[in-house]
Design a protein around this motif. Structure first.
Motif, PDB file in Angstrom:
ATOM      1  N   THR A  34      43.170  33.752  40.092  1.00 15.21           N
ATOM      2  CA  THR A  34      44.501  34.331  40.116  1.00 15.21           C
ATOM      3  C   THR A  34      45.426  33.482  40.978  1.00 15.21           C
ATOM      4  O   THR A  34      45.117  33.141  42.111  1.00 15.21           O
ATOM      5  N   ASP A  35      46.541  33.158  40.379  1.00 18.21           N
ATOM      6  CA  ASP A  35      47.555  32.350  41.015  1.00 18.21           C
ATOM      7  C   ASP A  35      48.577  33.311  41.620  1.00 18.21           C
ATOM      8  O   ASP A  35      49.011  34.231  40.946  1.00 18.21           O
ATOM      9  N   PHE A  36      48.934  33.095  42.862  1.00 16.90           N
ATOM     10  CA  PHE A  36      49.811  34.047  43.531  1.00 16.90           C
ATOM     11  C   PHE A  36      50.955  33.332  44.226  1.00 16.90           C
ATOM     12  O   PHE A  36      50.751  32.328  44.896  1.00 16.90           O
ATOM     13  N   SER A  37      52.157  33.826  44.044  1.00 15.52           N
ATOM     14  CA  SER A  37      53.262  33.329  44.855  1.00 15.52           C
ATOM     15  C   SER A  37      54.247  34.462  45.083  1.00 15.52           C
ATOM     16  O   SER A  37      54.196  35.496  44.415  1.00 15.52           O
ATOM     17  N   SER A  38      55.130  34.254  46.011  1.00 11.55           N
ATOM     18  CA  SER A  38      55.966  35.353  46.438  1.00 11.55           C
ATOM     19  C   SER A  38      57.181  34.838  47.201  1.00 11.55           C
ATOM     20  O   SER A  38      57.175  33.701  47.675  1.00 11.55           O
ATOM     21  N   GLN A  65      59.527  39.563  46.036  1.00 14.56           N
ATOM     22  CA  GLN A  65      58.987  39.294  44.699  1.00 14.56           C
ATOM     23  C   GLN A  65      57.515  38.897  44.803  1.00 14.56           C
ATOM     24  O   GLN A  65      57.157  38.062  45.635  1.00 14.56           O
ATOM     25  N   LEU A  66      56.696  39.534  43.976  1.00 17.29           N
ATOM     26  CA  LEU A  66      55.288  39.170  43.883  1.00 17.29           C
ATOM     27  C   LEU A  66      55.038  38.639  42.483  1.00 17.29           C
ATOM     28  O   LEU A  66      55.449  39.249  41.496  1.00 17.29           O
ATOM     29  N   ASP A  67      54.379  37.504  42.398  1.00 18.18           N
ATOM     30  CA  ASP A  67      54.168  36.845  41.118  1.00 18.18           C
ATOM     31  C   ASP A  67      52.678  36.492  40.997  1.00 18.18           C
ATOM     32  O   ASP A  67      52.179  35.666  41.749  1.00 18.18           O
ATOM     33  N   LEU A  68      51.995  37.176  40.097  1.00 18.34           N
ATOM     34  CA  LEU A  68      50.555  36.980  39.927  1.00 18.34           C
ATOM     35  C   LEU A  68      50.269  36.526  38.511  1.00 18.34           C
ATOM     36  O   LEU A  68      50.870  37.021  37.554  1.00 18.34           O
ATOM     37  N   SER A  69      49.323  35.615  38.382  1.00 20.36           N
ATOM     38  CA  SER A  69      48.927  35.187  37.043  1.00 20.36           C
ATOM     39  C   SER A  69      47.422  34.930  37.054  1.00 20.36           C
ATOM     40  O   SER A  69      46.907  34.226  37.927  1.00 20.36           O
TER      41      SER A  69
END
Lengths: 422, 264
Positions: A34-38, A65-69
């Motif tokens: 899981t790729d995570f950025s915020s 902002q939470l961004d998960l992939s």
């Protein structure tokens, strides 16, 4: 409590050591693919002109902002959500921007289903064949440009053949654009001939019947050497409420079909583009219904060129040509009729300085036929790899109250923001 | 008439000259072409993870981390590049794609994931900073050998030293640059740029070369701005050649959907 949110988020970001966030990211990636950025951001803006019934603050919000992939091998799952503490609307809310699954059932087919941002077409902050939802309010109050694009709940299928590519988008329930309704930006009311604000906001009749109120968009595209060619079709509704229910005076979204094409290619050392579309306003084909916007031909031509090192200039001409204008004029019932042609020019200037960490940009819309203009100056500076500060303005100028940018003249605002991203 | 003396002379000349030709310096054009192939065309394709550390004249540091995929249509010919950004977070998941052409300007695209936007970028000026570093676009994808005239100014045990003068001086910021090409593997190891006043102002150098899958590969390089003291160091890791990258990866489809090769 919510008034404490913004300083709290900033404090939190300062307290969170960089190494901890980097470790969290690595752990998520190594164990769960899981790729995570915020990011965490505070943004404040003020109206420069206070002569009407809108709040002094044009924007005052803190945003996380939470961004998960996640890579499931056979598919990619995306989840991107914003959590906003909004002092202007006095609420906290979650905004789900992406919640989708992408996979390839066949070698030459990509599918993406769920909430997603979809973009196509060649215009720069002008849209002819991109009939996916926009958020004009965010754009005018000075949120990041990312928020001009609103998400669609859609099924997107892309097919890649040797000769051409085909994208098909199905939106089961109409996703309209967030239009200017007076809540935060005041507007021209052509029935009353006055400027409306947050004390008399516009109401719209939602289109929300599954199946009946669905939208369909298609793009057929092909690259020939460096030339990008595309044909477009859209069948749905005007994305902003371009009709009025004559009995309730509520705004409605009339049916719309758009046929279009675009070309983009390198030319004269820069990039040139031409795009056109025919807007068939199907509920008013003859153009004689004063409560529904007439059909239109739309056209844009643009050119971008590097003026000097780290200094880029771009120019666009854009036309909206109202069809059946005689019918429109004869049946017009409002206060001020629009012109047959709306001409618009845009100029974008972007200057990068200090190893591209400092950016000055100015985007200008100017309409000689409407005698109005909209200027978007902006300066942003990357203090470090994590911190970014930004300041800018939304400046509306107009001779008349009824023109597109002129109606917003009293909403001119300036803003500043601070963002921490990891 | 007896032709024998002439024939003998011809045989003698041939015998005498041939060995000399073999040991002589190759044509400067050949050195440049070999250097171009060694630096930019190793294998048929390749991938690498790149970390750039940018230090400005005030000593402030920024980092850029990205994965780069490259595919060659032909050695010394057209190429495709796919650059997938990982850090810093404000450029995270952005993609920069280049179709490098020999006979015309390159095609460049930038994919902005937040807007789901495929933006086309004009490629008229190749000598602008790549992502704010001291590397230029041209340092990343290579300067076409035909853009300059070349002159071998020195040859020692280790290097061919070649002076390059631009054919179109108005299109670039330098008046000439000198390249040191390693004689054993044709890797360009150092390039010094002189500005229009003749002052040396820019230095590009390979700091570390390793042999990977038989290809000499620069794994650490540096660009220094000799006037203001700023520099960028690039470190390359996870380098693999000949991975069989499909040409389709370098199309709009994969801007929206970055391939696993680019994400890992």
């Amino acid at each position: 409590m919510k008034y404490l949110l913004a300083p709290f988020l900033v404090m939190l970001s300062c307290l969170m050591p960089q190494s901890a966030s980097a470790t969290l990211r690595d752990t998520l990636y190594d164990n769960y693919q899981t790729d995570f950025s915020s990011f965490i951001e505070v943004r404040n803006g003020w109206r420069t002109d206070r002569n009407q019934d809108e709040k002094n603050a044009s924007i005052a919000e803190a945003r996380l902002q939470l961004d998960l992939s996640t890579d499931l091998t056979w598919a990619i799952l995306k989840l991107k959500s914003d959590f906003v503490g909004d002092l202007v609307e006095e609420e906290t809310r979650a905004e789900l921007r992406d919640f989708s699954i992408s996979f390839s059932p066949l070698d030459f087919v990509d599918i993406r289903a769920g909430r997603q941002i979809i973009t196509w077409g060649t215009g720069d902050l002008l849209f002819i064949n991109d009939l996916f939802a926009k958020d004009w309010e965010s754009f005018f109050i000075g949120r990041d440009t990312e928020y001009l694009k609103a998400p669609s709940d859609a099924l997107k299928t892309s097919i890649f053949w040797e000769a051409v590519n085909l994208d098909l988008v199905y939106v089961p329930v109409f996703n309209g654009s967030k239009f200017i309704d007076g809540t935060r930006i005041s507007y021209w009311n052509n029935l009353s001939g006055t400027i409306g604000d947050r004390t008399n906001t516009l109401r719209d009749e939602e289109r929300n019947r599954f199946g009946n109120d669905s939208e369909f968009a298609a793009r057929l595209s092909k690259n020939i050497d460096s030339i990008e060619l595309a044909f477009y079709l859209y069948s749905g509704f005007w994305k902003t409420p371009e009709g009025i229910n004559p009995t309730t005076f509520d705004l409605i979204y009339p049916r719309l079909t758009v046929y279009g094409l675009s070309v983009r290619a390198p030319v004269l050392g820069g990039i040139g583009n031409i795009e056109t579309g025919y807007y068939d306003s199907r509920q008013d084909s003859a153009g004689n219904n004063p409560f529904i916007r007439n059909s239109e031909v739309r056209l844009l031509a643009g050119f971008e060129h590097e003026l000097a090192t780290d200094f880029t200039g771009a120019f666009q001409y854009y036309l909206e040509w109202k069809q059946d204008y005689d019918q429109y004029e004869q049946n017009f019932t409002g206060v001020k009729a629009a012109d047959e042609y709306r001409h618009l020019f845009t100029v974008r200037l972007t200057r990068l300085l200090m190893n591209q960490n400092l950016t000055f940009s100015l985007f200008t819309y100017y309409s000689p036929s409407d005698h109005d203009a909209y200027l978007r100056p902006k300066a942003s500076y990357n203090i470090s790899d994590h911190w970014k500060v930004e300041a800018g303005g939304n400046i509306f100028i107009g001779r008349d109250d009824q023109t597109f940018f002129g109606q917003f003249e009293d909403n001119t605002n300036i803003y500043a923001s601070l963002r921490w991203s990891y | 008439m007896n032709n024998r003396p002439v024939l003998l002379l011809l045989v003698f000349i041939t015998l005498f000259i041939t060995p000399v030709t073999v040991h002589s310096t190759p044509e400067v054009k050949e050195i440049i072409n070999k250097a171009n192939n060694a630096a930019y065309y190793a294998g048929d394709d390749g991938k690498a993870q790149v970390t750039m550390t940018i230090t400005d004249s005030q000593g402030r540091q920024r980092t850029r981390e990205f994965n780069i995929l490259r595919r060659d249509s032909a050695d010394g010919g057209e190429q495709q590049f796919y650059v997938y950004f990982k850090r810093p977070s404000d450029v995270r998941n952005m993609v920069f794609m280049v179709h490098k052409h020999i006979d015309r300007d390159d095609d460049r695209w930038l994919y902005l994931p937040a807007l789901s936007l495929v933006k086309r970028i004009a490629a008229s000026d190749n000598r602008t900073s790549f992502v704010g570093s001291h590397f230029y676009y041209e340092d990343v994808s290579g300067r076409p050998p035909l853009a300059d005239t070349h002159e071998l100014i020195e040859e020692n045990d280790t290097y061919y030293v070649i002076k390059n003068t631009p054919r179109a001086p108005d299109s670039v910021e330098f008046s000439s640059y000198t390249v040191w090409v390693n004689k054993s593997n044709f890797m360009p190891m150092r390039a010094e740029y002189s500005n229009k006043t003749g002052q040396k102002y820019r230095l590009v150098e390979a700091l570390e070369v390793k042999t990977i899958q038989g290809f000499p590969t620069v794994v650490k390089s540096r660009v220094a701005d000799l006037l203001d003291g700023g520099e960028t160091i690039s470190e390359f890791s996870n380098i693999t050649y000949n991975i069989g990258l499909d040409e389709d990866i370098f199309t709009e489809r994969y801007l929206h959907r970055p391939p696993r090769e680019a994400r890992q």
